[in-house]
Design a protein around this motif. Structure first.
Motif, PDB file in Angstrom:
ATOM      1  N   ALA A 194       0.846  -1.210   0.000  1.00 53.33           N
ATOM      2  CA  ALA A 194       0.000   0.000   0.000  1.00 53.33           C
ATOM      3  C   ALA A 194       0.875   1.252   0.000  1.00 53.33           C
ATOM      4  O   ALA A 194       0.570   2.252  -0.663  1.00 53.33           O
ATOM      5  CB  ALA A 194      -0.912  -0.015   1.222  1.00 53.33           C
ATOM      6  N   GLN A 201      -1.574   7.796  -5.682  1.00 58.41           N
ATOM      7  CA  GLN A 201      -2.841   8.173  -5.031  1.00 58.41           C
ATOM      8  C   GLN A 201      -3.392   9.539  -5.464  1.00 58.41           C
ATOM      9  O   GLN A 201      -4.599   9.735  -5.481  1.00 58.41           O
ATOM     10  CB  GLN A 201      -2.711   8.122  -3.501  1.00 58.41           C
ATOM     11  CG  GLN A 201      -1.913   9.270  -2.898  1.00 58.41           C
ATOM     12  CD  GLN A 201      -1.781   9.185  -1.374  1.00 58.41           C
ATOM     13  OE1 GLN A 201      -2.124   8.194  -0.749  1.00 58.41           O
ATOM     14  NE2 GLN A 201      -1.257  10.242  -0.771  1.00 58.41           N
ATOM     15  N   TRP A 221      -3.097  -5.909  -6.709  1.00 58.53           N
ATOM     16  CA  TRP A 221      -3.466  -4.628  -6.088  1.00 58.53           C
ATOM     17  C   TRP A 221      -4.351  -3.808  -7.044  1.00 58.53           C
ATOM     18  O   TRP A 221      -5.368  -3.251  -6.636  1.00 58.53           O
ATOM     19  CB  TRP A 221      -2.204  -3.842  -5.703  1.00 58.53           C
ATOM     20  CG  TRP A 221      -2.497  -2.708  -4.758  1.00 58.53           C
ATOM     21  CD1 TRP A 221      -2.427  -2.751  -3.394  1.00 58.53           C
ATOM     22  CD2 TRP A 221      -2.915  -1.369  -5.099  1.00 58.53           C
ATOM     23  NE1 TRP A 221      -2.773  -1.532  -2.874  1.00 58.53           N
ATOM     24  CE2 TRP A 221      -3.082  -0.663  -3.886  1.00 58.53           C
ATOM     25  CE3 TRP A 221      -3.176  -0.717  -6.292  1.00 58.53           C
ATOM     26  CZ2 TRP A 221      -3.483   0.674  -3.832  1.00 58.53           C
ATOM     27  CZ3 TRP A 221      -3.581   0.620  -6.253  1.00 58.53           C
ATOM     28  CH2 TRP A 221      -3.733   1.296  -5.030  1.00 58.53           C
ATOM     29  N   ASN A 224      -7.901  -4.907  -7.222  1.00 57.85           N
ATOM     30  CA  ASN A 224      -8.738  -4.600  -6.056  1.00 57.85           C
ATOM     31  C   ASN A 224      -8.894  -3.111  -5.754  1.00 57.85           C
ATOM     32  O   ASN A 224      -9.626  -2.738  -4.848  1.00 57.85           O
ATOM     33  CB  ASN A 224      -8.161  -5.287  -4.803  1.00 57.85           C
ATOM     34  CG  ASN A 224      -8.203  -6.796  -4.936  1.00 57.85           C
ATOM     35  OD1 ASN A 224      -9.141  -7.340  -5.504  1.00 57.85           O
ATOM     36  ND2 ASN A 224      -7.172  -7.471  -4.439  1.00 57.85           N
ATOM     37  N   HIS A 225      -8.167  -2.262  -6.464  1.00 59.80           N
ATOM     38  CA  HIS A 225      -8.254  -0.819  -6.199  1.00 59.80           C
ATOM     39  C   HIS A 225      -8.404  -0.074  -7.525  1.00 59.80           C
ATOM     40  O   HIS A 225      -7.843  -0.501  -8.526  1.00 59.80           O
ATOM     41  CB  HIS A 225      -6.976  -0.303  -5.512  1.00 59.80           C
ATOM     42  CG  HIS A 225      -6.696  -0.973  -4.205  1.00 59.80           C
ATOM     43  ND1 HIS A 225      -6.109  -2.215  -4.114  1.00 59.80           N
ATOM     44  CD2 HIS A 225      -6.910  -0.571  -2.929  1.00 59.80           C
ATOM     45  CE1 HIS A 225      -5.979  -2.552  -2.836  1.00 59.80           C
ATOM     46  NE2 HIS A 225      -6.453  -1.577  -2.100  1.00 59.80           N
ATOM     47  N   SER A 226      -9.124   1.027  -7.512  1.00 57.97           N
ATOM     48  CA  SER A 226      -9.220   1.789  -8.762  1.00 57.97           C
ATOM     49  C   SER A 226      -8.288   2.988  -8.693  1.00 57.97           C
ATOM     50  O   SER A 226      -8.134   3.610  -7.632  1.00 57.97           O
ATOM     51  CB  SER A 226     -10.653   2.259  -8.993  1.00 57.97           C
ATOM     52  OG  SER A 226     -11.040   3.112  -7.949  1.00 57.97           O
ATOM     53  N   ILE A 227      -7.630   3.282  -9.800  1.00 55.57           N
ATOM     54  CA  ILE A 227      -6.763   4.461  -9.851  1.00 55.57           C
ATOM     55  C   ILE A 227      -7.155   5.289 -11.073  1.00 55.57           C
ATOM     56  O   ILE A 227      -7.788   4.790 -12.000  1.00 55.57           O
ATOM     57  CB  ILE A 227      -5.270   4.080  -9.923  1.00 55.57           C
ATOM     58  CG1 ILE A 227      -4.945   3.358 -11.230  1.00 55.57           C
ATOM     59  CG2 ILE A 227      -4.836   3.242  -8.745  1.00 55.57           C
ATOM     60  CD1 ILE A 227      -3.481   3.295 -11.513  1.00 55.57           C
TER      61      ILE A 227
END
Length: 443
Positions: A194, A201, A221, A224-227
């Motif tokens: 992270a 971010q 990663w 499971n995460h949106s950027i």
């Protein structure tokens, strides 16, 4: 505004100089000893400092605190500051507000120094007014105070990324992920991952994130995460539509519908991992519109990083290689993987929770003898004692090199790739690498 700087090393002194220039009331505090040259610089610049202590009455009244990357969050003084809601930020976060330069931020467990140096080389050769900073060379804050670069290539460790609030690189690179520094992340690999992804971010749709498409953890990663940033992958095992991949014996890099081709055998750096580093750097150069011809020339004339698979000397047809910067298993994996001759391996140091089993197949295939150079080598012996013919312990670099010379025959390689931190016997990995090179020159 009162700026307190914790840590009087390169990043601390650089931040103090920039803070003073921007009108802050600056105070530097180091729990250890500040080096003589840094003391002089602080004194000449009229900056108050203390070392070998943290005076709470001079620290807790800060408006903002810059914490050097080497100081853990768990340090008592940092805990007190956070309890008082004093912002504790990194050098990068502090300095970025005083420059309009475009930054390229590079992180990852391995390959970041080489990728940073290579990217800087490509952009400089391409005629951009570019600086090099972060974990490498002169501190970013110091350069912002003294220079006027339009671009900066920044090597960013997870510790530097931990102290980020608003910083965003226009182009970010995550070279790869493997367990490292877990002692600073409560031995939780997910916290470390992270921390690396903090690099993206604050990025927007106009920014770019360049990633290793072959890296399982990176893909997991991102799944499971949106950027928001535009993702540009590179891969040595599959073809990607946009980004870098291998086409026969060439690197193919497709950015902005511009295709660049570079024969792998013309790259200055050897080894699969360096093909990846070259792909990442090439993507940056293409995004910043550097001419293809310049990119190709720069990739072929680049001089690698010191202490990273650095060829030292050939003596009696034995090649000595300094890979002192390999402080974790993954880095040593790359080093052993790129060996094409029987290898005598010098390994050991402060083990940061290493799992040496990952190296087993490479050690069986390539390593004929092991020289352990550390205070505690029990784990290495346990793992490899039955795998190689000869295994020897020593606590001096000079002796390690002499033993390795005796083990090696014509056509072999002696590789220093310690896989561990250096603090048990050396000041740092540079000191360890220099001692190795001196010992080789004295053979």
């Amino acid at each position: 505004m009162r700026l307190v700087v914790l840590g009087g090393g390169e990043s601390g002194v650089g931040t103090a100089i920039l803070g003073k220039k921007k009108g802050y009331d600056v105070f530097v505090s180091d729990f250890g000893k500040i080096k003589e040259n840094y003391r002089e610089i602080l004194t000449i610049n009229g900056i108050k400092w203390e070392d070998e202590k943290h005076s709470e009455d001079l620290i807790l009244n800060a408006d903002v605190v810059m914490k050097s990357p080497g100081i853990p969050e768990k340090a008592p003084i940092v805990k007190k500051l956070l309890e008082l809601n004093v912002p504790v930020i990194s050098e990068i976060e502090f300095a970025i507000q005083f420059t309009n330069a475009v930054t390229i931020g590079i992180t990852g467990s391995n390959g970041k120094t080489t990728t940073t140096l290579l990217t800087y080389h490509l952009l400089k050769q391409g005629g951009l007014n570019v600086g090099l900073a972060g974990n490498i060379g002169k501190s970013f804050a110091w350069q912002v105070a003294e220079n006027k670069f339009d671009y900066y290539v920044l090597e960013l460790s997870s510790f530097q990324l931990d102290g980020i609030v608003n910083y965003k690189p226009h182009i970010a690179i995550i070279t790869n992920l493997s367990p490292d520094h877990l002692d600073r992340y409560n031995y939780d690999y997910n916290l470390y991952i992270a921390s690396k992804f903090k690099i993206t971010q604050n990025q927007t749709e106009d920014d770019f994130l360049i990633i290793d498409h072959d890296d399982v953890e990176i893909n997991k990663w991102l799944h499971n995460h949106s950027i928001k940033a535009q993702i540009i992958p590179f891969s040595i095992s599959s073809t990607v539509e946009k980004g870098g991949y291998i086409n026969e014996q060439n690197i193919s890099s497709n950015i902005n519908n511009e295709q660049l081709t570079m024969p792998i055998n013309e790259l200055a750096l050897e080894g699969k991992h360096n093909v990846k580093n070259a792909m990442a750097a090439t993507a940056v150069a293409q995004l910043l519109k550097i001419r293809k011809q310049t990119i190709r020339e720069s990739l072929s004339n680049f001089q690698g990083a010191e202490h990273r698979l650095e060829k030292v000397l050939k003596i009696q047809n034995v090649q000595y290689v300094n890979d002192s910067k390999a402080t974790n298993v993954n880095a040593t994996f790359f080093a052993l993987d790129s060996m094409n001759t029987p290898t005598v391996w010098i390994v050991g140091g402060v083990d940061k929770g290493n799992d040496y089993d990952e190296l087993m197949s490479l050690v069986r295939e390539k390593v004929k003898g092991i020289v352990c150079l550390g205070v505690d080598n029990a784990k290495l012996f346990q793992t490899f004692n039955n795998v190689v013919d000869v295994m020897v312990e020593t606590t001096s670099m000079e002796e390690a090199v002499k033993i390795a010379q005796r083990m090696a025959e014509k056509g072999d390689t002696v590789l220093l790739s310690p896989c561990c931190a250096s603090f048990d016997l050396f000041e740092n990995y540079e000191d360890r690498g220099r001692q190795f090179k001196n010992a080789v020159h004295n053979l």
